[in-house]
Design a protein around this motif. Sequence first.
Motif, PDB file in Angstrom:
ATOM      1  N   GLU A   1      91.118  62.881 -71.830  1.00 49.17           N
ATOM      2  CA  GLU A   1      90.257  61.636 -71.238  1.00 49.17           C
ATOM      3  C   GLU A   1      89.956  60.728 -72.395  1.00 49.17           C
ATOM      4  O   GLU A   1      89.869  59.586 -71.994  1.00 49.17           O
ATOM      5  N   THR A   2      89.479  61.229 -73.550  1.00 50.71           N
ATOM      6  CA  THR A   2      88.933  60.325 -74.476  1.00 50.71           C
ATOM      7  C   THR A   2      90.086  59.290 -75.165  1.00 50.71           C
ATOM      8  O   THR A   2      90.073  58.238 -75.342  1.00 50.71           O
ATOM      9  N   ILE A   3      91.177  60.251 -75.415  1.00 48.02           N
ATOM     10  CA  ILE A   3      92.443  59.290 -75.741  1.00 48.02           C
ATOM     11  C   ILE A   3      92.963  58.506 -75.150  1.00 48.02           C
ATOM     12  O   ILE A   3      93.318  57.352 -75.400  1.00 48.02           O
ATOM     13  N   GLN A   4      92.761  58.858 -73.634  1.00 44.09           N
ATOM     14  CA  GLN A   4      93.351  57.857 -72.489  1.00 44.09           C
ATOM     15  C   GLN A   4      92.451  56.795 -72.426  1.00 44.09           C
ATOM     16  O   GLN A   4      92.941  55.607 -72.285  1.00 44.09           O
ATOM     17  N   ARG A   5      91.100  56.758 -72.783  1.00 43.05           N
ATOM     18  CA  ARG A   5      90.213  55.754 -72.888  1.00 43.05           C
ATOM     19  C   ARG A   5      90.384  54.786 -73.821  1.00 43.05           C
ATOM     20  O   ARG A   5      90.271  53.648 -74.053  1.00 43.05           O
ATOM     21  N   ILE A   6      90.617  55.370 -75.123  1.00 41.39           N
ATOM     22  CA  ILE A   6      91.223  54.729 -76.327  1.00 41.39           C
ATOM     23  C   ILE A   6      92.261  53.926 -76.038  1.00 41.39           C
ATOM     24  O   ILE A   6      92.300  52.639 -76.470  1.00 41.39           O
ATOM     25  N   GLN A   7      93.269  54.673 -75.549  1.00 44.64           N
ATOM     26  CA  GLN A   7      94.484  53.772 -75.353  1.00 44.64           C
ATOM     27  C   GLN A   7      94.532  52.741 -74.231  1.00 44.64           C
ATOM     28  O   GLN A   7      95.076  51.860 -74.475  1.00 44.64           O
ATOM     29  N   ALA A   8      93.555  52.721 -73.451  1.00 47.87           N
ATOM     30  CA  ALA A   8      93.174  51.529 -72.428  1.00 47.87           C
ATOM     31  C   ALA A   8      92.436  50.388 -73.081  1.00 47.87           C
ATOM     32  O   ALA A   8      92.477  49.255 -72.269  1.00 47.87           O
ATOM     33  N   ILE A   9      91.993  50.395 -74.329  1.00 47.92           N
ATOM     34  CA  ILE A   9      91.117  49.434 -74.929  1.00 47.92           C
ATOM     35  C   ILE A   9      92.175  48.232 -75.122  1.00 47.92           C
ATOM     36  O   ILE A   9      93.012  48.338 -75.889  1.00 47.92           O
ATOM     37  N   PRO A  10      91.953  46.978 -74.747  1.00 49.08           N
ATOM     38  CA  PRO A  10      92.764  46.022 -75.120  1.00 49.08           C
ATOM     39  C   PRO A  10      92.641  45.634 -76.721  1.00 49.08           C
ATOM     40  O   PRO A  10      91.929  45.862 -77.271  1.00 49.08           O
TER      41      PRO A  10
END
Length: 393
Positions: free
Chosen positions: A97-106
């Motif tokens: 979930e943390t990796i996915q959240r980081i990947q979603a940062i513009p």
Amino acid sequence: MTTHTSYAKFQSEGMELVVNTPVETQLQNDDLRSAAVVWEEMFASAKHSIDIAQFYVYNQSNSSLDQVLNALHQAGERGVKIRFLLDQKGVDISNPETIQRIQAIPHLELRIMDFSKIENGIIHAKYFIVDDKVAFVGSQNFDWRALTHIHETGLAIHQINLVQQIARIFQVDWINQARIHQGKALETFSQHQILNDPKKESYLLASPAQVTPNETYITEEAFPKLIATAQSEINIQVMQYSPLSFTETKGKRAFYPLIDNSLRAAAAKGVKVNLMVADWNVKEPDLSWLKSLALIPNIHIKIVTIPKSKQGFIPFARVVHSKYMTIDHHTAWVGTSNWSGGYFDSSRNLEVVLNDEHMARRLDMLYEQLWTSPYAQDIDVQKKYMRVNPAKE
């Protein structure tokens, strides 16, 4: 949402000492800011670039790291270019979930680097650079537990020459990640700067030598010279101490004498050596080496145990993870390496050395706070210690 207590800054010669201590302990320091506060501030100030390198990432909702990630996201929304470098082995201990959240940062590009392709190491350094003007280096992983339940020490660095060196190291690893992925030859270096005067102002040490730019001193080359300057006392706090490599070959770990020999030589000339390690270190064969070192005259070793949180057992938390040293109350070392084989020689790590009495004495105060606390106990060479499993209660 978690709120931060905003403490005063402790700064000296372009460096701010940043410390996290476990909640529900006697180890608070009102003149030192925590990493979460400093990280949020640095990300909020970013105008054009943020470069981050971490071993792994692990967030929890409503944690201090949650707020840090919000600040990073807001930077991306402002158009700040963000590069995030993560170690391949660290992916396995990160939460998805943390990796996915980081990947979603513009405006953020995430790269996973298999640093084991370089001398079988890992990206163990925890650092970032903002706008090529300020950097952070410390023991704090990008983990909510590091900001709340673990003893950690780092530096916010405003000395531009050091910031530029750290930025250059990131750039080398960023390029080499792509080269490893494409099967191309690495960018490598030789003929590094030689540290002739360990008592000079401030400087950066890095490992491993093969992929460290020429203008940066190499940790393995500089470490024994630095220890040899000691005249009266060395204070060391690390999570792990063992003169063995961290990789096994046919069930055996190779001997790594550099650190052990340096400390024994200092003690032999009359220097008082104080060493604190985490209770995670009381496993064999590491424990036998610690007991052996404790038998040397002038060497005093304590094992630190942080009590369980009121929340209950938290895996991989409630531990001392800081990696710092002072020499003769004048020289300070704040870094990212555990003191065993594999960290100074084959993994990416950074250490900042400051010949700054003001900083060294504040670190000595931090050291004394833990050394005299109920959490630190003298090692007993006769005792059979129970191995601590950080993953299970």
